[in-house]
Design an enzyme around this catalytic site. Structure first.
Site, PDB file in Angstrom:
ATOM      1  N   ASP A  80      33.845  86.047 -22.437  1.00 46.89           N
ATOM      2  CA  ASP A  80      33.646  85.857 -23.821  1.00 46.89           C
ATOM      3  C   ASP A  80      33.504  87.050 -24.522  1.00 46.89           C
ATOM      4  O   ASP A  80      32.835  88.069 -24.064  1.00 46.89           O
ATOM      5  CB  ASP A  80      32.343  84.915 -23.991  1.00 46.89           C
ATOM      6  CG  ASP A  80      32.555  83.599 -24.291  1.00 46.89           C
ATOM      7  OD1 ASP A  80      33.387  83.075 -23.605  1.00 46.89           O
ATOM      8  OD2 ASP A  80      31.747  82.893 -24.985  1.00 46.89           O
TER       9      ASP A  80
ATOM     10  N   HIS B 291      46.701  68.511 -27.249  1.00 49.09           N
ATOM     11  CA  HIS B 291      47.200  68.954 -25.789  1.00 49.09           C
ATOM     12  C   HIS B 291      45.879  69.256 -24.812  1.00 49.09           C
ATOM     13  O   HIS B 291      46.274  69.627 -23.761  1.00 49.09           O
ATOM     14  CB  HIS B 291      47.472  70.629 -26.253  1.00 49.09           C
ATOM     15  CG  HIS B 291      46.312  71.369 -26.727  1.00 49.09           C
ATOM     16  ND1 HIS B 291      45.625  71.239 -27.913  1.00 49.09           N
ATOM     17  CD2 HIS B 291      45.580  72.360 -26.006  1.00 49.09           C
ATOM     18  CE1 HIS B 291      44.724  72.133 -27.970  1.00 49.09           C
ATOM     19  NE2 HIS B 291      44.917  72.857 -26.761  1.00 49.09           N
ATOM     20  N   ASP B 292      44.753  68.781 -25.227  1.00 49.36           N
ATOM     21  CA  ASP B 292      43.756  68.577 -24.187  1.00 49.36           C
ATOM     22  C   ASP B 292      43.212  67.258 -23.647  1.00 49.36           C
ATOM     23  O   ASP B 292      44.022  66.272 -24.255  1.00 49.36           O
ATOM     24  CB  ASP B 292      42.414  69.282 -24.984  1.00 49.36           C
ATOM     25  CG  ASP B 292      42.402  70.573 -24.931  1.00 49.36           C
ATOM     26  OD1 ASP B 292      43.204  71.397 -24.346  1.00 49.36           O
ATOM     27  OD2 ASP B 292      41.965  71.103 -25.978  1.00 49.36           O
TER      28      ASP B 292
ATOM     29  N   GLU C 298      37.883  74.527 -34.759  1.00 53.48           N
ATOM     30  CA  GLU C 298      37.825  73.560 -33.661  1.00 53.48           C
ATOM     31  C   GLU C 298      36.440  73.575 -33.369  1.00 53.48           C
ATOM     32  O   GLU C 298      35.958  74.409 -32.503  1.00 53.48           O
ATOM     33  CB  GLU C 298      38.823  74.005 -32.647  1.00 53.48           C
ATOM     34  CG  GLU C 298      38.621  72.961 -31.419  1.00 53.48           C
ATOM     35  CD  GLU C 298      38.873  73.463 -29.932  1.00 53.48           C
ATOM     36  OE1 GLU C 298      38.820  72.746 -29.024  1.00 53.48           O
ATOM     37  OE2 GLU C 298      38.506  74.743 -29.826  1.00 53.48           O
TER      38      GLU C 298
ATOM     39  N   ASP D 107      39.999  78.438 -32.609  1.00 51.39           N
ATOM     40  CA  ASP D 107      39.943  77.994 -31.318  1.00 51.39           C
ATOM     41  C   ASP D 107      38.154  78.203 -31.109  1.00 51.39           C
ATOM     42  O   ASP D 107      37.711  79.277 -31.161  1.00 51.39           O
ATOM     43  CB  ASP D 107      40.658  78.593 -30.404  1.00 51.39           C
ATOM     44  CG  ASP D 107      40.476  78.116 -28.926  1.00 51.39           C
ATOM     45  OD1 ASP D 107      40.799  76.912 -28.507  1.00 51.39           O
ATOM     46  OD2 ASP D 107      39.957  78.844 -28.073  1.00 51.39           O
TER      47      ASP D 107
ATOM     48  N   TYR E 252      31.222  78.893 -30.309  1.00 53.16           N
ATOM     49  CA  TYR E 252      30.569  79.864 -29.465  1.00 53.16           C
ATOM     50  C   TYR E 252      30.370  81.282 -29.402  1.00 53.16           C
ATOM     51  O   TYR E 252      30.290  81.752 -28.382  1.00 53.16           O
ATOM     52  CB  TYR E 252      31.290  79.375 -27.930  1.00 53.16           C
ATOM     53  CG  TYR E 252      31.336  77.856 -27.762  1.00 53.16           C
ATOM     54  CD1 TYR E 252      30.580  76.657 -27.557  1.00 53.16           C
ATOM     55  CD2 TYR E 252      32.862  77.423 -27.789  1.00 53.16           C
ATOM     56  CE1 TYR E 252      30.616  75.525 -27.258  1.00 53.16           C
ATOM     57  CE2 TYR E 252      33.098  75.875 -27.541  1.00 53.16           C
ATOM     58  CZ  TYR E 252      31.839  75.105 -27.446  1.00 53.16           C
ATOM     59  OH  TYR E 252      32.515  73.925 -27.215  1.00 53.16           O
ATOM     60  N   LEU E 253      30.686  81.667 -30.604  1.00 55.14           N
ATOM     61  CA  LEU E 253      31.149  82.899 -30.863  1.00 55.14           C
ATOM     62  C   LEU E 253      29.640  83.773 -30.563  1.00 55.14           C
ATOM     63  O   LEU E 253      30.051  84.881 -29.726  1.00 55.14           O
ATOM     64  CB  LEU E 253      31.345  83.369 -32.120  1.00 55.14           C
ATOM     65  CG  LEU E 253      32.722  82.631 -32.750  1.00 55.14           C
ATOM     66  CD1 LEU E 253      33.002  83.180 -34.156  1.00 55.14           C
ATOM     67  CD2 LEU E 253      33.843  83.096 -32.062  1.00 55.14           C
TER      68      LEU E 253
ATOM     69  N   ASN F 127      37.027  83.445 -29.421  1.00 53.67           N
ATOM     70  CA  ASN F 127      35.787  83.454 -28.566  1.00 53.67           C
ATOM     71  C   ASN F 127      35.769  84.223 -27.172  1.00 53.67           C
ATOM     72  O   ASN F 127      34.994  84.688 -26.657  1.00 53.67           O
ATOM     73  CB  ASN F 127      35.559  82.117 -28.131  1.00 53.67           C
ATOM     74  CG  ASN F 127      34.270  81.820 -27.330  1.00 53.67           C
ATOM     75  OD1 ASN F 127      33.092  81.984 -27.704  1.00 53.67           O
ATOM     76  ND2 ASN F 127      34.507  81.292 -26.131  1.00 53.67           N
ATOM     77  N   HIS F 128      37.104  84.195 -26.785  1.00 54.21           N
ATOM     78  CA  HIS F 128      37.379  84.933 -25.558  1.00 54.21           C
ATOM     79  C   HIS F 128      38.839  85.533 -25.332  1.00 54.21           C
ATOM     80  O   HIS F 128      39.571  85.089 -26.274  1.00 54.21           O
ATOM     81  CB  HIS F 128      37.088  83.899 -24.218  1.00 54.21           C
ATOM     82  CG  HIS F 128      37.952  82.687 -24.666  1.00 54.21           C
ATOM     83  ND1 HIS F 128      37.272  81.530 -25.204  1.00 54.21           N
ATOM     84  CD2 HIS F 128      39.199  82.481 -24.470  1.00 54.21           C
ATOM     85  CE1 HIS F 128      38.077  80.451 -25.376  1.00 54.21           C
ATOM     86  NE2 HIS F 128      39.206  80.941 -25.004  1.00 54.21           N
TER      87      HIS F 128
HETATM   88  C1  GLC Z   1      40.077  75.201 -26.739  1.00 51.70           C
HETATM   89  C2  GLC Z   1      41.673  74.506 -26.359  1.00 51.70           C
HETATM   90  C3  GLC Z   1      41.892  74.376 -24.840  1.00 51.70           C
HETATM   91  C4  GLC Z   1      41.236  75.572 -24.227  1.00 51.70           C
HETATM   92  C5  GLC Z   1      39.817  76.128 -24.655  1.00 51.70           C
HETATM   93  C6  GLC Z   1      39.595  77.446 -24.123  1.00 51.70           C
HETATM   94  O1  GLC Z   1      39.243  73.855 -26.542  1.00 51.70           O
HETATM   95  O2  GLC Z   1      41.928  73.465 -27.077  1.00 51.70           O
HETATM   96  O3  GLC Z   1      42.878  74.052 -24.615  1.00 51.70           O
HETATM   97  O4  GLC Z   1      41.467  75.392 -22.961  1.00 51.70           O
HETATM   98  O5  GLC Z   1      39.957  76.103 -25.928  1.00 51.70           O
HETATM   99  O6  GLC Z   1      40.477  78.418 -24.770  1.00 51.70           O
END
Ligand code: GLC
Ligand code: CA
Length: 920
Positions: free
Chosen positions: A177, A314-315, A249, A207, A211-212, A108-109
């Protein structure tokens, strides 16, 4: 479709994913940062844990302002972690352990440091280079898109001085993006994907994939253009590779989420975000509704697709997919300190969220492992690691893995100040206490509990693949559901309350079947038409499999395949694991000689193994240790060999002799109990005849020929006596009889000692002459008797059977003549028996002609044997005084033997065929 038919292609359905960052796992070079070399050293840990798939968080060169999700180069590794060739090594080593590896595709970015962005800001407006990103000269566009990182960002547009324009970013402002309307960008993504799949990775987490694309008058999420692009990505993967995984995700409500599966032509998997906070809600509210409701709201998904579910990652624990009221509730009950909040969520690991409550941690994992989907475990949560929200952003849940109580939790030898993040020293979760080493040592630890949970889940494909059906008991504190796959049904019951609960479940449709508790294999009372009452401890749970009262005959189950180059591979790493955990327990249950059938096997280990080369063949002679749930461990002898499917003899090998399919050196065939191989039987004879010794490592196999030498002769013909006995008998030339012991003790084998003594020392005629034996010995340990060879005695059966028949006949005849009493004079009893002279003619006649003389002979021989034995000067054969204490202790041990037998009978009563059940 049968499980075995798509096991390879649908591997992700049966997976257990472990999410981890290379930098957090193990630092091999003492620079304070975890690296690939370190990761390689810890692969065995992951294999032992039992997970099947490693998900690696982003490891690319990056300014690390979003923990690596801000990528500056897609084609290499952050040099702190390693390089591509090490990465390929990791893939190889993981695959060698049957572990898959998935990585991050962050498209996405990019980071604002990526050369594409640096180039874009300088490129002319409208040029393809500039258009790698999304630019505009005012900020009015795409106003409906909301802000994700609310704590740091105020707008999705940021001004760039160099470009003199605003650029679009859904996350941090340093993460512009990419512009997917630019075909060059789409091509770049395919190139990146191709590059990494070529290295051998098994798939990607995509990831931030909703939002693409951006479009005016939309919230710029889940747009049709985005889905079209994902289909293109999938087609590309399918056209060029096999068995790869795309895991989206997409943090969305269920109906938007399912769109990422397409018609089975987009992503294979997708995270089920909404169910996660609802599991936490359900245990706080002590009500199943949040869970059942969200699953009811979840549409069916294409048959090859699968949800991924998780408790923590991890978030932050994101609360985007709950209602406002639910969010308030979650904040209220799960954040003790305001600092724990971040963006729209809570930054905590699992254990701190659950107040370190072991029952709750277990219950939540039980839900994770039994609700529909593939479970994802976040590294460290398997040992209940703590967190540290003072570290800023989400770093508090990203601290070093805690291996032991040494400096830096055993993660690194660096100066503690140098660590990429400090280890946890909070008094409740400090690494000296919470670490892998401590927990490995304690079978009651969370780590061991997780290992058992993982291994249990792997045994039942219904967890990964089954349908779900909720039961609706009136007690709403109980969540109960079934998972059904093909013929298998699992029943899961969870008490969401912190108090004990009773629940009545309507299981009518399973009436007649038996719930068998999975961990203990204990059958519960059979299901009837009436409601079934269960009681559960506070936050208690049950995993049952609903089985028919008749146990599955093991031979009905398909044989497992073991990947080996040669038989010795069976003793190594992963194959050995498979052999021990999947093949042997199952095989033992199907043999006549295995005595532990009434017990629940906890584990089976190969304790001593010695490879044997004989003629052109290789065999493995093994002793196994069987550990039971509630019984003393036992040792057994099992020789293994290979028979190729082409071998004409393989036709005659019965199913019960086969343990697994194998193809050493590419030749397909079976792993068999080697007693079914005529070569192996010859080998046993030769061992004794030549008094050979074979040594391997610290193990010795020794043949021993008796003084009554076996004449040197041509190789005798052999055959296996296929009577079902507790030992295995082999006959050579109809002259010699070899007994291969199955259950063994590493102490004296009385059978062998007595026979040997009687025939060698006493020349006692009435025992078949001892000819030799084979012993197996591990250095420093007692030798174990593997086999004994005796002269073969022609016979018409044994006296035992003969006498039993005789008595049965007598009783039948006697009873047919009415009252038995008149055969026995009043004054006689068990302790004052009749003598043979006192027997009436009538009784004599009923007993048959040879009965008395046979009994006399039996008595005489027994007495002679005792005489011969007591005449020995060896202390082992001296008569022992039968004291009152001895009598008492014998009585006690007989009683306990009796009790165990009765208990065992009771436990298996449901499985017995009706006629037997009646008699039992
Ligand atoms: C996803 C990841 C997160 C990251 C975000 C932006 O949500 O899980 O850790 O900060 O993308 O890349
Ligand atoms: Ca390092």
């Amino acid at each position: 479709m049968k499980y075995s038919e798509n096991k390879e292609t649908l591997w992700y359905k049966d997976a257990i994913i472990y999410e981890v960052h290379i930098k957090s796992f193990y630092d091999s070079n003492g620079d304070g940062i975890g690296d690939l070399e370190g990761f390689l050293q810890k692969l065995d840990y992951l294999q032992d844990l039992g997970i099947t798939t490693i998900w690696l968080l982003p490891f690319y060169p990056s300014p690390l302002r979003d923990d690596g999700y801000d990528i500056a180069d897609y084609y290499s590794l952050n040099p702190d972690y390693g390089n591509i060739s090490l990465f390929k090594k990791l893939i190889r080593e993981a695959h060698a352990r049957d572990l898959k590896v998935i990585t991050e595709l962050v498209i996405n970015h990019t980071s604002d440091q990526h050369p594409w962005f640096q180039r874009a800001r300088k490129a002319t407006v409208g040029s393809p280079e500039r258009n790698y990103y999304v630019w505009i000269d005012h900020t009015d566009k795409y106003k409906e898109a909301w802000i994700i990182f609310t704590d740091t960002e105020t707008s999705n547009w940021s001004w760039d001085e160099e470009a003199q324009m605003y650029y679009w970013h859904r996350f941090f402002s340093h993460q512009p993006d990419l512009n997917f309307d630019n075909p060059l960008v789409q091509q770049e993504v395919l190139n990146i994907l191709h590059f990494w799949l070529e290295t051998g990775v098994d798939g990607f987490r995509l990831d931030a994939v909703p939002y693409l694309f951006e479009r005016e008058d939309t919230n710029c999420e889940n747009l049709p253009e985005t889905h079209q692009f994902l289909k293109k990505l999938r087609r590309y993967v399918d056209d060029h590779f096999e068995n790869k995984l795309l895991l989206a995700e997409a943090n969305m409500w269920p109906e938007d989420s399912v769109a990422y599966f397409g018609d089975g032509d987009e992503c294979h998997m997708n995270f089920h975000f909404p169910i996660m906070p609802r599991m936490f809600m359900a245990v706080k509210m002590e009500n199943r509704y949040p869970i059942t409701d969200i699953i009811d709201q979840t549409p069916d998904i294409p048959s090859d697709c699968q949800w991924a579910i998780f408790l923590r990652n991890h978030d932050e624990l994101t609360l985007e997919m709950v209602t406002d009221e639910e969010r308030d509730y979650m904040y209220r009950v799960y954040t003790k300190e305001a600092r724990a909040k971040i963006n729209v969520g809570i930054r905590h690991r699992l254990a701190p969220l659950l107040e370190n409550n072991r029952s709750l941690i277990e219950l939540m994992n039980v839900l994770l492992f039994s609700l529909p989907g593939t479970p994802v475990i976040y590294y460290g949560d398997e040992i209940g690691m703590g967190d540290n929200f003072y570290l800023g952003d989400r770093d508090g849940v990203r601290t070093p893995m805690q291996w032991n109580s040494n400096k830096n939790a055993g993660f690194s030898t660096a100066n503690p100040h140098k660590l990429y993040l400090p280890v946890i020293i909070d008094p409740e979760y400090r690494y000296e206490n919470i670490n892998v080493e401590n927990q490995q040592r304690n079978p009651s630890s969370l780590l061991w509990w997780m290992k058992r949970l993982i291994s249990m889940r792997k045994k039942y494909p219904a967890f990964g693949r089954g349908d779900i059906e909720f039961l609706t008991p009136s007690n709403a504190k109980i969540l109960a559901f079934t998972r059904t796959y093909n013929e298998d049904t699992l029943l899961i019951i969870a008490n969401l309350s912190r108090f004990p609960q009773a629940v009545e479940l309507d299981l009518e449709k399973y009436a007649g079947l038996v719930p068998v508790e999975l961990f203990s294999r204990n059958p519960f009372p059979p299901i009837k038409e009436a409601p079934y009452l269960f009681t559960l401890a506070s936050n208690g749970y049950f995993w049952f499999s609903i089985e028919s009262a008749k146990e599955k005959v093991p031979s009905e189950m398909p044989l497992i395949h073991l990947e080996v180059e040669n038989l010795e591979n069976l003793l190594e790493g992963n194959i050995r694991n498979k052999l021990e955990s999947l093949v042997l327990p199952h095989y033992l249950l199907g043999t006549r000689w295995f005595g532990g059938k009434g017990q629940t096997i906890q584990s089976v280990h190969l304790s001593t193994s010695i490879p044997i080369r004989f003629k052109s063949q290789i065999f493995l002679l093994n002793s196994l240790r069987v550990i039971y749930n509630d019984y003393m461990p036992e040792d057994y002898i099992l020789p293994l060999g290979f028979v190729s499917a082409d071998d004409k003899d393989s036709q005659t090998i019965p199913l019960k002799a086969k343990l697994a399919t194998i193809d050493p050196e590419g030749i397909p065939g079976w792993l068999i109990d080697a007693v079914y191989s005529s070569e192996f039987r010859s080998f046993l004879f030769r061992m004794i005849q030549d008094s050979s010794i074979i040594r391997y490592k610290s193990i010795e196999l020794k043949g021993d020929q008796s003084q009554n030498m076996i004449p040197d002769q041509q190789e005798p013909k052999n055959r296996l006596m296929d009577t079902d006995q507790s030992n295995t008998s082999i006959i050579y030339d109809e002259k010699y009889f070899l007994k291969l012991y199955r259950k063994i003790d590493a102490i004296i084998n009385p059978d062998l000692e007595i026979v040997r003594f009687l025939s060698e020392e006493k020349n006692f005629e009435n025992v078949p002459e001892y000819k030799g034996s084979i012993h197996l010995q591990e250095k420093g340990q007692q030798p174990m008797v593997v086999a004994m060879l005796q002269r073969m005695v022609e016979n018409q059966g044994e006296a035992f059977g003969f006498t039993k028949d005789m008595i049965e006949r007598f009783l039948d005849n006697a009873m047919s003549q009415g009252d038995l009493k008149h055969f026995w004079p009043e004054e006689k009893s068990l302790t004052i028996p009749l003598t043979d002279e006192e027997l009436t003619d009538e009784v004599n006649e009923l007993l048959g002609p040879q009965a008395l003389s046979l009994m006399a002979l039996l008595g005489q021989r027994t007495a002679e044997m005792h005489l011969a034995l007591t005449s020995s000067t060896q202390p082992e054969f001296q008569p022992e005084y039968f004291s009152k204490h001895y009598q008492r202790s014998l009585y006690s041990s007989l009683r306990s033997l009796n009790r165990t037998a009765m208990d065992n009978l009771k436990r298996i009563l449901h499985y017995l065929p009706e006629e037997l059940n009646h008699r039992a």
